[in-house]
Design a protein around this motif. Structure first.
Motif, PDB file in Angstrom:
ATOM      1  N   VAL A   1      45.297  28.391  34.400  1.00 40.87           N
ATOM      2  CA  VAL A   1      44.161  28.258  35.314  1.00 40.87           C
ATOM      3  C   VAL A   1      44.698  28.203  36.739  1.00 40.87           C
ATOM      4  CG1 VAL A   1      42.126  26.888  35.919  1.00 40.87           C
ATOM      5  CG2 VAL A   1      42.909  26.935  33.559  1.00 40.87           C
ATOM      6  N   ILE A   2      44.171  29.101  37.578  1.00 42.27           N
ATOM      7  CA  ILE A   2      44.661  29.197  38.953  1.00 42.27           C
ATOM      8  C   ILE A   2      43.488  29.157  39.916  1.00 42.27           C
ATOM      9  CG2 ILE A   2      45.800  30.723  40.617  1.00 42.27           C
ATOM     10  CD1 ILE A   2      47.629  31.615  38.351  1.00 42.27           C
TER      11      ILE A   2
ATOM     12  N   GLN B   1      39.851  30.581  39.704  1.00 42.79           N
ATOM     13  CA  GLN B   1      38.772  29.915  40.437  1.00 42.79           C
ATOM     14  C   GLN B   1      38.878  30.292  41.907  1.00 42.79           C
ATOM     15  OE1 GLN B   1      38.967  25.628  41.159  1.00 42.79           O
ATOM     16  NE2 GLN B   1      36.852  25.471  40.469  1.00 42.79           N
ATOM     17  N   LEU B   2      37.724  30.621  42.497  1.00 40.90           N
ATOM     18  CA  LEU B   2      37.650  30.964  43.918  1.00 40.90           C
ATOM     19  C   LEU B   2      36.563  30.138  44.588  1.00 40.90           C
ATOM     20  CD1 LEU B   2      37.604  34.865  43.650  1.00 40.90           C
ATOM     21  CD2 LEU B   2      39.498  33.466  44.427  1.00 40.90           C
ATOM     22  N   PRO B   3      36.749  29.790  45.868  1.00 37.06           N
ATOM     23  CA  PRO B   3      35.660  29.142  46.595  1.00 37.06           C
ATOM     24  C   PRO B   3      34.436  30.066  46.622  1.00 37.06           C
ATOM     25  CG  PRO B   3      37.707  28.953  47.812  1.00 37.06           C
ATOM     26  CD  PRO B   3      37.960  29.899  46.671  1.00 37.06           C
ATOM     27  N   LYS B   4      33.265  29.473  46.756  1.00 33.15           N
ATOM     28  CA  LYS B   4      32.000  30.215  46.692  1.00 33.15           C
ATOM     29  C   LYS B   4      31.974  31.415  47.642  1.00 33.15           C
ATOM     30  CE  LYS B   4      27.031  29.396  46.735  1.00 33.15           C
ATOM     31  NZ  LYS B   4      25.996  28.370  46.822  1.00 33.15           N
ATOM     32  N   SER B   5      32.398  31.225  48.870  1.00 32.95           N
ATOM     33  CA  SER B   5      32.343  32.313  49.857  1.00 32.95           C
ATOM     34  C   SER B   5      33.259  33.472  49.465  1.00 32.95           C
ATOM     35  CB  SER B   5      32.709  31.801  51.250  1.00 32.95           C
ATOM     36  OG  SER B   5      34.017  31.267  51.243  1.00 32.95           O
ATOM     37  N   TYR B   6      34.397  33.193  48.849  1.00 30.30           N
ATOM     38  CA  TYR B   6      35.309  34.255  48.420  1.00 30.30           C
ATOM     39  C   TYR B   6      34.813  34.910  47.141  1.00 30.30           C
ATOM     40  CZ  TYR B   6      38.657  31.996  51.620  1.00 30.30           C
ATOM     41  OH  TYR B   6      39.276  31.452  52.706  1.00 30.30           O
ATOM     42  N   ARG B   7      34.203  34.129  46.272  1.00 31.51           N
ATOM     43  CA  ARG B   7      33.710  34.646  44.988  1.00 31.51           C
ATOM     44  C   ARG B   7      32.685  35.750  45.211  1.00 31.51           C
ATOM     45  NH1 ARG B   7      32.197  37.061  41.556  1.00 31.51           N
ATOM     46  NH2 ARG B   7      31.436  36.541  39.498  1.00 31.51           N
ATOM     47  N   ARG B   8      31.859  35.584  46.229  1.00 28.66           N
ATOM     48  CA  ARG B   8      30.813  36.565  46.512  1.00 28.66           C
ATOM     49  C   ARG B   8      31.378  37.905  46.970  1.00 28.66           C
ATOM     50  NH1 ARG B   8      27.523  33.746  50.673  1.00 28.66           N
ATOM     51  NH2 ARG B   8      28.636  31.847  50.250  1.00 28.66           N
ATOM     52  N   THR B   9      32.617  37.939  47.447  1.00 29.48           N
ATOM     53  CA  THR B   9      33.187  39.175  47.985  1.00 29.48           C
ATOM     54  C   THR B   9      34.056  39.933  46.973  1.00 29.48           C
ATOM     55  OG1 THR B   9      35.154  38.072  48.874  1.00 29.48           O
ATOM     56  CG2 THR B   9      33.219  38.173  50.306  1.00 29.48           C
ATOM     57  N   VAL B  10      34.158  39.418  45.752  1.00 31.86           N
ATOM     58  CA  VAL B  10      34.976  40.090  44.731  1.00 31.86           C
ATOM     59  C   VAL B  10      34.279  41.379  44.299  1.00 31.86           C
ATOM     60  CG1 VAL B  10      35.876  39.885  42.377  1.00 31.86           C
ATOM     61  CG2 VAL B  10      36.034  37.953  43.940  1.00 31.86           C
ATOM     62  N   SER B  11      35.048  42.467  44.245  1.00 30.17           N
ATOM     63  CA  SER B  11      34.472  43.768  43.901  1.00 30.17           C
ATOM     64  C   SER B  11      34.070  43.845  42.434  1.00 30.17           C
ATOM     65  CB  SER B  11      35.473  44.884  44.219  1.00 30.17           C
ATOM     66  OG  SER B  11      36.566  44.825  43.315  1.00 30.17           O
ATOM     67  N   LYS B  12      33.137  44.733  42.155  1.00 28.11           N
ATOM     68  CA  LYS B  12      32.681  44.955  40.770  1.00 28.11           C
ATOM     69  C   LYS B  12      33.833  45.449  39.909  1.00 28.11           C
ATOM     70  CE  LYS B  12      28.330  43.911  41.035  1.00 28.11           C
ATOM     71  NZ  LYS B  12      27.946  42.615  40.525  1.00 28.11           N
TER      72      LYS B  12
ATOM     73  N   MET C   1      35.080  43.713  36.474  1.00 33.34           N
ATOM     74  CA  MET C   1      35.206  44.440  35.201  1.00 33.34           C
ATOM     75  C   MET C   1      36.631  44.334  34.650  1.00 33.34           C
ATOM     76  SD  MET C   1      32.687  47.777  35.661  1.00 33.34           S
ATOM     77  CE  MET C   1      34.062  48.836  35.695  1.00 33.34           C
ATOM     78  N   PHE C   2      37.628  44.434  35.530  1.00 33.90           N
ATOM     79  CA  PHE C   2      39.023  44.300  35.106  1.00 33.90           C
ATOM     80  C   PHE C   2      39.256  42.933  34.469  1.00 33.90           C
ATOM     81  CE2 PHE C   2      43.216  42.553  36.253  1.00 33.90           C
ATOM     82  CZ  PHE C   2      44.025  43.373  35.477  1.00 33.90           C
ATOM     83  N   LEU C   3      38.791  41.876  35.133  1.00 34.63           N
ATOM     84  CA  LEU C   3      38.986  40.522  34.613  1.00 34.63           C
ATOM     85  C   LEU C   3      38.244  40.328  33.289  1.00 34.63           C
ATOM     86  CD1 LEU C   3      38.755  38.488  37.941  1.00 34.63           C
ATOM     87  CD2 LEU C   3      40.808  38.998  36.610  1.00 34.63           C
ATOM     88  N   GLU C   4      37.058  40.895  33.193  1.00 31.54           N
ATOM     89  CA  GLU C   4      36.302  40.802  31.947  1.00 31.54           C
ATOM     90  C   GLU C   4      37.060  41.500  30.810  1.00 31.54           C
ATOM     91  OE1 GLU C   4      32.004  42.326  30.359  1.00 31.54           O
ATOM     92  OE2 GLU C   4      32.107  41.585  32.430  1.00 31.54           O
ATOM     93  N   MET C   5      37.621  42.670  31.087  1.00 28.96           N
ATOM     94  CA  MET C   5      38.388  43.400  30.067  1.00 28.96           C
ATOM     95  C   MET C   5      39.642  42.629  29.662  1.00 28.96           C
ATOM     96  SD  MET C   5      37.840  47.387  31.305  1.00 28.96           S
ATOM     97  CE  MET C   5      39.502  47.502  31.756  1.00 28.96           C
ATOM     98  N   GLN C   6      40.229  41.904  30.612  1.00 28.79           N
ATOM     99  CA  GLN C   6      41.429  41.114  30.335  1.00 28.79           C
ATOM    100  C   GLN C   6      41.090  39.748  29.747  1.00 28.79           C
ATOM    101  OE1 GLN C   6      44.593  42.344  30.779  1.00 28.79           O
ATOM    102  NE2 GLN C   6      43.521  44.251  31.256  1.00 28.79           N
ATOM    103  N   LYS C   7      39.797  39.465  29.607  1.00 30.91           N
ATOM    104  CA  LYS C   7      39.302  38.176  29.109  1.00 30.91           C
ATOM    105  C   LYS C   7      39.751  37.015  29.997  1.00 30.91           C
ATOM    106  CE  LYS C   7      38.729  39.604  24.305  1.00 30.91           C
ATOM    107  NZ  LYS C   7      37.956  40.718  24.669  1.00 30.91           N
ATOM    108  N   ILE C   8      39.693  37.257  31.305  1.00 29.02           N
ATOM    109  CA  ILE C   8      40.020  36.234  32.297  1.00 29.02           C
ATOM    110  C   ILE C   8      38.709  35.798  32.953  1.00 29.02           C
ATOM    111  CG2 ILE C   8      41.234  35.722  34.456  1.00 29.02           C
ATOM    112  CD1 ILE C   8      43.272  37.924  33.661  1.00 29.02           C
ATOM    113  N   ASN C   9      38.420  34.507  32.897  1.00 29.21           N
ATOM    114  CA  ASN C   9      37.196  33.965  33.494  1.00 29.21           C
ATOM    115  C   ASN C   9      37.343  33.909  35.004  1.00 29.21           C
ATOM    116  OD1 ASN C   9      35.564  32.996  31.104  1.00 29.21           O
ATOM    117  ND2 ASN C   9      37.510  31.972  30.713  1.00 29.21           N
ATOM    118  N   LEU C  10      36.297  34.329  35.712  1.00 26.65           N
ATOM    119  CA  LEU C  10      36.260  34.224  37.165  1.00 26.65           C
ATOM    120  C   LEU C  10      35.270  33.114  37.495  1.00 26.65           C
ATOM    121  CD1 LEU C  10      37.266  35.311  39.841  1.00 26.65           C
ATOM    122  CD2 LEU C  10      35.401  36.977  39.784  1.00 26.65           C
ATOM    123  N   LEU C  11      35.790  32.009  38.019  1.00 26.53           N
ATOM    124  CA  LEU C  11      34.983  30.818  38.252  1.00 26.53           C
ATOM    125  C   LEU C  11      34.775  30.584  39.742  1.00 26.53           C
ATOM    126  CD1 LEU C  11      36.958  28.461  35.841  1.00 26.53           C
ATOM    127  CD2 LEU C  11      34.997  29.898  35.285  1.00 26.53           C
TER     128      LEU C  11
END
Length: 137
Positions: free
Chosen positions: A21-22, A47-58, A62-72
Motif C-alpha cells: 500500500v502506497i 492512495q492519492l489526495p482527493k485533488s490528485y485523484r481527480r486528475t488521474v487519466s482513464k 484501466m491499467f490499474l484495474e487490469m493489474q488489480k491495483i486499487n486506486l484510493l
C-alpha cells in the motif's frame, strides 16, 4: 498495517519491491504509475489526495484495474515523512473494524463510522475490509 508514503517521483525506484500500500503525496504522471507498478510488483493499493485523484487519466485507471491495483482517495493526516516513511494504521482502528464486522455492520456503515472517528478516508477503510481473508494486521 503500514502505508508507505512517497513524496516525490525520485523515491519510486528506491522502494522496497514488497510494498503493498502506497500513498503518493505528489501528482503522479502516467509514467510514474507505470514505474511504481514495475518497481513494486506486489502492490495492492495506491492512495492519492482527493485533488490528485481527480486528475488521474482513464488509461491509468484501466491499467490499474487490469493489474488489480486499487486506486484510493485519501490522505495521511498529520504524518511527518521526515520522522517515518510509513504511516501506520493504528491497532485501535483495526480492532474497531473487527468489532463492527463481528456486530454485523455492513462494510459501508463501518467505513462511514470509522472515517469520522479516525484519520482514515472511507476508501482506505473499505480497502482494509476487502483484503483477502480479512487478515487485519
Amino acid at each position: 498495517m503500514k502505508i508507505r508514503v512517497v513524496s516525490s517521483r525520485e523515491e519510486i525506484p528506491t522502494l522496497n519491491p514488497n510494498e503493498k500500500v502506497i500513498h503518493l503525496a505528489f501528482r503522479p504522471s502516467n509514467k510514474d504509475v507505470f514505474m511504481l507498478a514495475e518497481t513494486c510488483p506486489k502492490i495492492e493499493a495506491i492512495q492519492l489526495p482527493k485533488s490528485y485523484r481527480r486528475t488521474v487519466s482513464k488509461s491509468i485507471e484501466m491499467f490499474l484495474e487490469m493489474q488489480k491495483i486499487n486506486l484510493l482517495e485519501g490522505d495521511v493526516w498529520g504524518h511527518r515523512k521526515d520522522i517515518n516513511e510509513y504511516y501506520n494504521v493504528s491497532q485501535n482502528v483495526l480492532e474497531k473494524i473487527q468489532e463492527l464486522k463481528a456486530d454485523r455492520f455492513s462494510n459501508e456503515m463501518i467505513a462511514e463510522k470509522l472515517s469520522r472517528e479516525s484519520k482514515l478516508n472511507s476508501d482506505m477503510i473499505l480497502y482494509i475490509l476487502s483484503r483477502k481473508g480479512a487478515e487485519l494486521s
